[in-house]
Design a protein around this motif. Structure first.
Motif, mmCIF file in Angstrom:
data_model
loop_
_atom_site.group_PDB
_atom_site.id
_atom_site.type_symbol
_atom_site.label_atom_id
_atom_site.label_comp_id
_atom_site.label_asym_id
_atom_site.label_seq_id
_atom_site.Cartn_x
_atom_site.Cartn_y
_atom_site.Cartn_z
ATOM 1 N N LEU B 457 11.776 -23.171 -48.491
ATOM 2 C CA LEU B 457 12.919 -21.913 -47.377
ATOM 3 C C LEU B 457 14.432 -22.189 -47.735
ATOM 4 N N THR B 458 15.385 -21.238 -48.136
ATOM 5 C CA THR B 458 16.555 -22.296 -48.258
ATOM 6 C C THR B 458 17.523 -21.319 -47.243
ATOM 7 N N LEU B 459 18.817 -22.013 -46.849
ATOM 8 C CA LEU B 459 19.876 -21.313 -46.003
ATOM 9 C C LEU B 459 21.275 -21.076 -47.455
ATOM 10 N N LEU B 460 21.561 -20.247 -48.141
ATOM 11 C CA LEU B 460 22.662 -20.455 -48.866
ATOM 12 C C LEU B 460 23.496 -19.526 -48.769
ATOM 13 N N THR B 461 24.582 -20.891 -48.176
ATOM 14 C CA THR B 461 25.689 -20.522 -47.887
ATOM 15 C C THR B 461 27.390 -20.301 -49.321
ATOM 16 N N GLU B 472 13.139 -23.313 -37.379
ATOM 17 C CA GLU B 472 12.605 -22.150 -36.464
ATOM 18 C C GLU B 472 10.836 -21.622 -36.224
ATOM 19 N N ASP B 473 10.416 -22.186 -35.109
ATOM 20 C CA ASP B 473 8.657 -22.088 -34.799
ATOM 21 C C ASP B 473 7.976 -23.244 -35.361
ATOM 22 N N GLY B 474 8.522 -23.853 -36.110
ATOM 23 C CA GLY B 474 7.940 -24.835 -36.955
ATOM 24 C C GLY B 474 8.504 -24.282 -37.591
ATOM 25 N N ILE B 475 8.729 -23.784 -38.978
ATOM 26 C CA ILE B 475 9.885 -23.787 -40.347
ATOM 27 C C ILE B 475 10.871 -24.129 -40.560
ATOM 28 N N GLU B 476 11.189 -25.020 -41.632
ATOM 29 C CA GLU B 476 12.249 -25.463 -41.620
ATOM 30 C C GLU B 476 12.773 -25.169 -42.772
ATOM 31 N N VAL B 477 14.325 -24.860 -42.254
ATOM 32 C CA VAL B 477 15.053 -24.135 -43.305
ATOM 33 C C VAL B 477 16.220 -25.013 -43.770
ATOM 34 N N LYS B 478 16.445 -26.019 -45.956
ATOM 35 C CA LYS B 478 17.414 -26.626 -45.475
ATOM 36 C C LYS B 478 18.428 -25.296 -46.279
ATOM 37 N N ARG B 479 19.556 -26.296 -45.486
ATOM 38 C CA ARG B 479 21.385 -24.840 -45.731
ATOM 39 C C ARG B 479 21.742 -26.008 -48.134
ATOM 40 N N LEU B 480 21.875 -24.868 -48.802
ATOM 41 C CA LEU B 480 22.389 -25.353 -50.246
ATOM 42 C C LEU B 480 23.766 -24.928 -49.700
ATOM 43 N N ALA B 481 24.868 -25.221 -50.088
ATOM 44 C CA ALA B 481 26.647 -24.865 -50.022
ATOM 45 C C ALA B 481 27.021 -25.393 -50.929
ATOM 46 N N LEU B 482 27.537 -23.997 -51.797
ATOM 47 C CA LEU B 482 28.008 -23.723 -52.257
ATOM 48 C C LEU B 482 29.499 -22.966 -52.166
ATOM 49 N N GLY B 503 29.450 -15.288 -48.348
ATOM 50 C CA GLY B 503 27.908 -14.650 -48.132
ATOM 51 C C GLY B 503 26.771 -16.043 -47.497
ATOM 52 N N VAL B 504 25.588 -15.543 -46.709
ATOM 53 C CA VAL B 504 25.111 -16.342 -46.455
ATOM 54 C C VAL B 504 23.870 -15.734 -46.682
ATOM 55 N N TYR B 505 22.634 -15.968 -47.526
ATOM 56 C CA TYR B 505 21.100 -15.860 -48.263
ATOM 57 C C TYR B 505 20.169 -16.391 -47.538
ATOM 58 N N LEU B 506 19.077 -16.149 -46.593
ATOM 59 C CA LEU B 506 18.184 -16.442 -46.607
ATOM 60 C C LEU B 506 16.893 -16.487 -48.025
ATOM 61 N N ILE B 507 16.994 -17.298 -47.917
ATOM 62 C CA ILE B 507 15.531 -17.342 -49.634
ATOM 63 C C ILE B 507 14.602 -17.823 -49.242
ATOM 64 N N ARG B 508 13.296 -17.305 -49.915
ATOM 65 C CA ARG B 508 12.167 -17.698 -49.919
ATOM 66 C C ARG B 508 11.549 -18.644 -50.799
ATOM 67 N N PRO B 509 10.455 -19.378 -50.771
ATOM 68 C CA PRO B 509 9.852 -20.711 -51.623
ATOM 69 C C PRO B 509 10.164 -20.190 -53.166
ATOM 70 N N ASP B 510 9.524 -18.152 -52.814
ATOM 71 C CA ASP B 510 9.450 -18.102 -54.273
ATOM 72 C C ASP B 510 11.173 -16.813 -54.591
ATOM 73 N N GLN B 511 11.957 -17.558 -54.177
ATOM 74 C CA GLN B 511 13.080 -17.568 -55.034
ATOM 75 C C GLN B 511 13.649 -15.662 -54.528
ATOM 76 N N HIS B 512 12.937 -14.915 -53.594
ATOM 77 C CA HIS B 512 13.478 -13.917 -53.205
ATOM 78 C C HIS B 512 14.296 -14.075 -52.282
ATOM 79 N N VAL B 513 15.124 -12.707 -51.736
ATOM 80 C CA VAL B 513 16.302 -12.739 -51.065
ATOM 81 C C VAL B 513 15.588 -11.892 -49.980
ATOM 82 N N ALA B 514 15.679 -13.288 -48.389
ATOM 83 C CA ALA B 514 14.734 -12.112 -47.519
ATOM 84 C C ALA B 514 15.722 -11.832 -46.171
ATOM 85 N N ALA B 515 17.374 -12.712 -46.372
ATOM 86 C CA ALA B 515 17.744 -11.697 -45.739
ATOM 87 C C ALA B 515 19.923 -12.261 -46.032
#
Lengths: 66, 536
Positions: B457-461, B472-482, B503-515
């Motif tokens: 799970l990635t936070l793409l900025t 968040e509730d046991g789930i780690e999100v790491k940032r990828l800053a571009l 833009g800030v994207y939350l990206i699922r582990p299957d590389q689909h955009v969540a938000a």
């Protein structure tokens, strides 16, 4: 039902158009005529382009289908 | 010369499980070592999940079967290992020609968009594809990953329980019982698992048969997809010619409905048909012949308690569109990260229901496309044929008719519009990266974007602030800053920002955009993580 499709008289020189249509079919076998109609339909549909108008046109034509 | 599909790759050997006093319990069992089952197992093993693959056979698939693999599937292969061996061995193509009677009426170019690591399509025999996946399994095993394939282990009975499944497995040395916390059934269109659980497979069978032949020949046909409607060598029917590696050519010939399948498969009947197509003087060898019927069917849902269905076992489409194996890979892409979170207790079991709903949505999209192609290729009425022929005739002269020609709508990945895991789109960005979309690739100074995203799970900025990581509730999100300053081709900007400044994207582990939104907003992104993991 047809908010976008023109269903009032809209062809200038309607008789001339009708004669052109018949002339295009003259001498053709029933199969060749049917194929011509199909091609004409597709050419006209593409010219219209608007899917809403096309859907309304299909519905208008389908009214007489039994 | 012995063919790759005649060599046992995972021959039967006796396993201590077969002599266990009480049935051994595995974390995940996958039934079927086809492309989908192997991809699922590799994805799980990459995440450190113990997985056992059972196959009733011990070889790769017989005959070329699935041959067209689309870009998204190559990207998935990169995520679970590397697509390099597949791409190096495969044949890249991007041009297709459509013939009507004796005339070429239309030529298309898939025009692979620049700035993607992988090509639009490669052709590769399914047996090579499976063989490379088995290589990846062996590589993982050599690194100590808990992944195993057992050949000639045929599942004969399945017991479903609240928290596990029980399997009766038949081997050359008798049967044994094993258990699994989770079962993934990738056992093909005739899925014995589906039958054993008494589940329906509803849809449409098209009354037409196709002869499919792999021919080995030295031929100077170009590496293009050639499709004929009503050709002189197969009047009133259709035909397809497509190149595979090793001078193997795929030929599909439509035969019609009232035929004797066994008769038609005999070489003495196949060879004259092929000669009529290829020319009397062309020398060729027949490698594989089969006859298939178009079918478009799917299960009502892909999750049944602890059993998850993927690939052709869950859904079947007609082949002109390369939507079979390709969509199956999208199934496991969607499933495995969810299963891992559920197994780790980090997400509710109901997250797996989103696997079913998202992939049912994908299957329906594939079935719609496949059904429309089939209706065009094999018209069901005189008028349907008349209109089809009118389209083909017009396509020769006029550009407008060419998009109507449907010799197969080639596989593109599904965008999960309306999925319960998506957060509302809050960025005035491009359509192709809206929530639910598979992330489009982009070239960056340090490699391609999809490689940097990986499978977490990635936070793409993009030109936006954000925390380096958060939980968040046991789930780690790491940032990828571009930044678009490091975007020489502007692909990142075009594909992820459009007219937006950041833009800030939350990206699922299957590389689909969540938000996505323009800037980082902590409460909103925390909510998006909960939503993407089935918690709200």
């Amino acid at each position: 039902m047809s908010d976008n499709l023109i269903l009032t008289a809209n062809i200038d020189g309607a008789d001339d158009f009708y004669a052109d249509l018949l002339a295009a079919h003259e001498g053709l076998s029933p199969e060749a005529s049917a194929a011509l109609n199909a091609r004409l339909l597709l050419v006209l549909a593409n010219h219209i382009g608007d899917r809403t108008v096309l859907a309304e046109a299909i519905a208008a034509a389908a009214r007489k289908a039994k | 010369m012995s063919k790759i599909f005649e060599t046992p790759l995972y021959p039967y050997t006796r396993h201590p499980d077969q002599d266990a006093a009480t049935p051994a319990r595995h974390k995940v069992i996958v039934i079927g070592a086809g492309p989908i089952g192997l991809a699922a197992a590799i994805d799980l093993a990459n995440q450190g999940v113990e997985v056992l693959v059972l196959d009733d056979n011990d070889k790769v698939s017989f005959g070329s079967r699935a041959i067209c693999f689309a870009k998204r599937q190559l990207e998935i292969l990169d995520r679970i290992g590397s697509a390099d061996p597949f791409v190096e061995r495969g044949v890249e193509w991007d041009v297709g020609k459509v013939f009507f009677d004796e005339r070429e009426v239309y030529k298309f170019d898939l025009l692979a968009e620049e700035g993607h690591r992988r090509p639009a399509f490669i052709n590769l025999q399914q047996y090579h594809f499976e063989n490379f996946l088995v290589d990846r399994v062996r590589e993982l095993q050599s690194q100590g990953a808990p992944i195993e394939i057992r050949g000639q282990n045929k599942v004969e009975a399945i017991g479903q329980h609240d928290d596990h499944v029980t399997l009766e497995v038949e081997t050359p040395e008798g049967s044994y019982t094993i258990e699994a916390d989770w079962l993934i059934a990738c056992d093909g269109a005739n899925s014995p698992t589906r039958r054993m659980l008494g589940l329906d497979f509803v849809g449409r069978v098209f009354e037409d048969n196709f002869l499919i032949a792999d021919v080995i020949m030295e031929a100077d046909f170009p590496t293009e997809r050639w499709f004929w409607f009503d050709p002189p060598f197969n009047k009133g029917q259709s035909a397809l010619l497509h190149k595979q590696p090793d001078n193997v050519w795929r030929i599909d010939l439509q035969l019609g409905w009232d035929i004797d399948k066994e008769e038609e498969k005999k070489p003495e009947n196949v060879i004259p048909r092929l000669k009529a197509m290829l020319g009397e003087d062309v020398k060729f060898d027949l490698e594989w012949v089969s006859i298939y019927t178009f079918q478009c069917r799917r299960m009502e849902k892909f999750r049944h308690g602890r059993t998850l269905f993927a690939g052709d076992a869950a859904h079947q489409v007609s082949p002109f569109g390369a939507r079979g194996a390709n969509s199956g890979m999208q199934d496991t892409d969607n499933l495995v990260w969810k299963l891992k979170l559920v197994m780790d207790g980090k997400a509710p079991e109901s997250l797996l229901d989103s696997y079913s709903s998202e992939r049912v949505y994908g299957a329906d999209e594939n079935i719609t496309n496949s059904t429309r192609s089939t209706d065009f290729i094999t018209p069901k009425s005189d008028m349907s044929r008349l209109l089809r022929d009118a389209v083909l005739d017009l396509a020769e002269d006029f550009e407008f008719a060419r998009p109507l020609v449907n010799s197969g709508r080639l596989s593109v990945p599904c965008t999960y519009d309306g999925s319960s895991l998506n957060s509302a789109d809050a960025l005035a960005g491009p359509d192709i990266s809206r929530p639910g979309s598979p992330c489009p690739d982009a070239p960056l100074p340090d490699g391609f974007l999809l490689d940097l995203l990986g499978d977490k799970l990635t936070l793409l900025t993009i030109d936006a602030d954000g925390p380096e990581s958060f939980e968040e509730d046991g789930i780690e999100v790491k940032r990828l800053a571009l930044s678009v300053r490091d975007d020489p081709t502007l692909a990142l900007q075009r594909r992820y920002l459009g007219s937006a400044a950041s833009g800030v994207y939350l990206i699922r582990p299957d590389q689909h955009v969540a938000a996505r939104r323009e800037t980082f907003d902590e409460p909103l992104f925390r909510a998006a993580v909960r939503r993407a993991t089935g918690k709200e």
